[in-house]
Write a protein that holds these residues in place. Structure first.
Motif, short mmCIF file in Angstrom:
data_model
loop_
_atom_site.label_atom_id
_atom_site.label_comp_id
_atom_site.label_asym_id
_atom_site.label_seq_id
_atom_site.Cartn_x
_atom_site.Cartn_y
_atom_site.Cartn_z
N HIS A 92 0.62 -1.54 -0.30
CA HIS A 92 -0.39 -0.41 0.17
C HIS A 92 0.55 1.22 0.24
O HIS A 92 0.63 2.41 0.53
CB HIS A 92 -0.97 -0.05 1.53
N LYS A 94 3.39 4.64 1.31
CA LYS A 94 3.49 4.31 2.99
C LYS A 94 2.32 4.64 4.14
O LYS A 94 0.94 3.85 3.79
CB LYS A 94 3.60 6.25 3.02
N LYS A 315 1.11 12.63 -5.57
CA LYS A 315 0.17 11.64 -5.96
C LYS A 315 -0.21 11.67 -6.97
O LYS A 315 0.19 10.70 -8.70
CB LYS A 315 -1.37 10.35 -5.74
N SER A 421 -2.43 12.06 6.16
CA SER A 421 -2.28 11.36 4.33
C SER A 421 -2.27 10.26 4.29
O SER A 421 -1.49 9.58 3.42
CB SER A 421 -2.16 12.97 3.75
N CYS A 422 -0.93 10.17 5.18
CA CYS A 422 0.23 8.06 5.49
C CYS A 422 -0.66 7.60 5.82
O CYS A 422 -0.24 6.43 5.08
CB CYS A 422 1.64 8.63 5.51
N MET A 423 -1.95 8.41 6.50
CA MET A 423 -2.74 6.54 7.20
C MET A 423 -3.67 6.07 6.19
O MET A 423 -4.00 6.99 5.77
CB MET A 423 -3.52 6.60 8.34
N ASN A 424 -2.91 4.63 5.94
CA ASN A 424 -4.12 3.49 5.23
C ASN A 424 -5.82 3.50 5.49
O ASN A 424 -5.83 4.04 6.97
CB ASN A 424 -3.45 1.86 4.46
N HIS A 425 -6.74 2.84 4.81
CA HIS A 425 -7.82 2.60 5.18
C HIS A 425 -8.07 1.46 5.07
O HIS A 425 -7.26 0.25 5.20
CB HIS A 425 -8.82 3.26 4.48
N TYR A 462 -11.80 5.51 5.81
CA TYR A 462 -11.82 7.25 4.67
C TYR A 462 -12.90 7.07 4.62
O TYR A 462 -14.05 8.33 3.94
CB TYR A 462 -11.29 6.43 3.61
N TYR A 479 -11.80 6.40 -3.88
CA TYR A 479 -10.18 6.68 -3.82
C TYR A 479 -9.36 5.57 -4.18
O TYR A 479 -7.82 5.72 -4.28
CB TYR A 479 -10.05 6.23 -2.01
N PHE A 481 -9.10 2.18 -5.22
CA PHE A 481 -8.64 0.97 -4.65
C PHE A 481 -9.92 -0.30 -4.26
O PHE A 481 -10.78 0.42 -3.63
CB PHE A 481 -7.70 1.04 -3.48
C1 LIG Z 1 -4.49 8.64 1.73
S1 LIG Z 1 -3.20 8.24 0.97
C2 LIG Z 1 -2.53 6.85 2.30
C3 LIG Z 1 -0.76 6.32 2.14
C4 LIG Z 1 -0.48 5.70 0.85
N1 LIG Z 1 -0.79 4.05 1.06
C5 LIG Z 1 0.30 6.83 0.57
O1 LIG Z 1 1.27 5.72 0.14
O2 LIG Z 1 0.77 7.42 0.18
C6 LIG Z 1 -4.39 7.40 0.07
C7 LIG Z 1 -4.09 5.97 -0.90
O3 LIG Z 1 -3.43 4.80 -0.05
C8 LIG Z 1 -3.64 3.83 -0.33
N2 LIG Z 1 -4.55 2.35 0.31
C9 LIG Z 1 -5.32 3.24 1.75
N3 LIG Z 1 -5.80 2.53 2.17
C10 LIG Z 1 -5.76 1.13 0.80
C11 LIG Z 1 -6.22 -0.04 1.22
N4 LIG Z 1 -6.98 -0.25 1.74
N5 LIG Z 1 -6.45 -0.89 0.61
C12 LIG Z 1 -5.18 -0.13 -0.60
N6 LIG Z 1 -4.49 0.51 -1.34
C13 LIG Z 1 -4.80 1.80 -0.20
C14 LIG Z 1 -4.69 4.31 -2.23
O4 LIG Z 1 -3.95 4.07 -2.77
C15 LIG Z 1 -5.52 5.58 -1.49
O5 LIG Z 1 -5.62 6.54 -2.89
#
Ligand SMILES: C[S@@+](CC[C@H](N)C(=O)[O-])C[C@H]1O[C@@H](n2cnc3c(N)ncnc32)[C@H](O)[C@@H]1O
Length: 494
Positions: A92, A94, A315, A421-425, A462, A479, A481
């Motif tokens: 994913h 960051k 991005k 903004s680095c936190m994943n969902h 999210y 978003y 994904f």
């Molecule tokens: C706010 S950013 C989170 C940080 C991101 N991983 C990065 O590298 O910058 C949101 C993006 O992260 C990825 N992402 C976040 N949560 C995810 C998940 N559960 N599964 C797959 N991709 C995810 C998607 O590309 C999304 O558009």
């Protein structure tokens, strides 16, 4: 009434993270260009983009892993967020991990806004500091000016309402309470005395707000303190101020840029702040480099350094990342993206006319913030013992009635939070963005929803995760994904 209040509060305090803003108006069908390609592939309408293509692609390239890791380690250290670290994975990209154990309810992070702006129409509902987004003035001032706007017009176009010391610029932002029809108006003198402070409401001394400090250039930006005014000036506003101290031709060019953003999308105002942030950082770095007689440092490498905090979150370009509006057919996606790209280039051209700096020629993300408004004041009145409540309501009830159902409209805007903004969902997140009573500025606050062990990934949702699987996936498609979190894997139909 009592049942309504806490509900409104919960809505205002829970925050969902960034989704790229859709333009305010869908471009008219007749403006659609025949055969327009996707943003990246067709010829650019922007001469700067053509002239500086190699430098622009360097600025927009994903930063090398080591440089990104060093940047985030430094940021976390400088902000003393020792409980977290940013990790990089092939899955994913960051992500944020716990650097220590957290208990349920613990504060994980208070993330300071890097670049952000209050939605233009929301300025009618709430007067906040233009730098930290804290409510300013007094409860009386907030209620008085909101009712004043409500009384002079309730159309959604606020571009006609350009006085009252506001940057009253229309935008893509949905406006809330103040722009709704409400026949329940109060006399203008009453509103005037609320705004000037001549009239006091009961118990407002429990909710004191910082005094308003004006910008020394224009009357459009207001702050909660001189230190916020100075920081805003140093970081963005010295290049964007439309006040009398700005040279007239630049002022008029800036006004044209703002007018265009008003009529199309206020994300361009945030983009302008991102650019001025970079330009002003560049100038500072250049001065330092000249002072240190560092002749090895080229102007472009200084520009790369100035842009770094924003490049870490970059991005895709805005026109490639906005969610396709529901009324646009997927077969029209290419021309839709082409049109909003043209809109962005028009905006950029107007900004360039105002703030062009030849040395920074090649240099242009975001979350959403909400801060609760003066609803706490009305909740306090509602919670008073019966006799005190009755007495207080004799004064406050007409104001609450005049404010109408949406009296609790929070401050809303768009901002880039470098760590949130680095936190994943995850649809079963272990943390969430939430405003506690003490969180009165625009910063993002992340709280643990359950015990989190050191090294666990910290995830937020999210979307509204209380909806069925299909609905969640549909919302997450915006978003970009497909969620494969443990809950989605379990609920996925075979
Ligand atoms: C706010 S950013 C989170 C940080 C991101 N991983 C990065 O590298 O910058 C949101 C993006 O992260 C990825 N992402 C976040 N949560 C995810 C998940 N559960 N599964 C797959 N991709 C995810 C998607 O590309 C999304 O558009």
């Amino acid at each position: 009434m009592s049942a309504l209040l806490p509900l409104a509060r919960d809505r205002a305090r829970e925050e969902n993270p960034p989704k790229a803003q859709t333009p305010r108006r869908r471009p008219a069908a007749e403006e659609t260009r025949a055969g327009g390609g996707m943003g990246g592939s067709s010829a650019s309408p922007c001469d700067l983009e053509r002239e500086f293509a190699p430098q622009i692609s360097q600025l927009l390239a994903t930063p090398p892993l080591q440089s990104a890791q060093e940047y985030y380690d430094g940021l976390i250290q400088s902000r003393k967020h020792d409980g977290i670290r940013v990790n990089f994975s092939s899955k994913h990209g960051k992500g944020v991990c716990a650097n220590k154990d957290f208990a349920e309810g613990d504060l994980i992070l208070k993330d300071q806004i890097l670049v952000g702006a209050q939605h233009s129409l929301n300025k009618i509902d709430c007067a906040v500091c233009s730098y930290c987004f804290r409510f300013i003035g007094s409860i009386e001032f907030q209620i008085g000016r909101r009712l004043y706007w409500q009384s002079i017009g309730s159309s959604n176009d606020c571009t006609n309402r350009r006085h009252c010391h506001e940057t009253d610029v229309g935008s893509s932002a949905s406006s809330s309470g103040a722009t709704k029809e409400n026949n329940n108006t109060l006399p203008e003198e009453v509103l005037g005395s609320l705004i000037t402070g001549d009239m006091s409401l009961p118990f407002t001394d429990h909710f004191s707000l910082p005094q308003v400090v004006g910008c020394h250039g224009c009357e459009e930006e207001r702050y909660c303190s001189q230190s916020c005014a100075d920081s805003d000036w140093e970081t963005y506003h010295s290049l964007l101020c439309t006040g009398s101290k700005t040279e007239p031709s630049r002022r008029s060019a800036l006004q044209k840029f703002v007018e265009h953003a008003n009529g199309s999308n206020d994300i361009f105002l945030v983009a302008a702040k991102a650019i001025t942030f970079t330009l002003l950082r560049y100038k500072k770095l250049k001065m330092q480099s000249e002072f240190q007689k560092n002749t090895d440092e080229s102007n472009f490498s200084l520009l790369m350094e100035a842009w770094k905090p924003l490049s870490m979150g970059f991005k895709k370009r805005w026109w490639d990342s906005v969610a396709l509006p529901e009324d646009v057919d997927s077969c029209d996606e290419d021309s839709f993206r082409q049109q909003i790209r043209d809109l962005a280039f028009t905006s950029l051209q107007l900004l360039k006319d105002a703030i062009f700096d030849a040395e920074c020629a090649p240099c242009i993300l975001f979350g959403v913030y909400k801060i609760s408004s003066f609803e706490d004041y009305f909740i306090h009145i509602d919670d008073l013992p019966d006799d005190e409540k009755e007495e207080a309501e004799k004064v406050t009830r007409p104001f609450l009635d005049a404010l109408g159902e949406d009296y609790a409209a929070p401050c809303e805007g768009t901002a880039f939070f470098p760590l949130q903004s680095c936190m994943n969902h995850s649809c079963c997140p272990n943390a969430k963005a939430y405003k506690r009573d003490e969180d009165t500025d625009g910063n993002a606050v992340i709280i643990a929803l359950e015990p989190i062990k050191k090294d666990d990934e910290i995830t937020i949702s999210y979307i509204d995760e209380d909806v069925p699987y299909e609905e969640r996936q549909a919302q997450l498609a915006d978003y970009g994904f497909v969620c494969m979190c443990p809950r989605c894997q379990e609920e996925k139909p075979n």
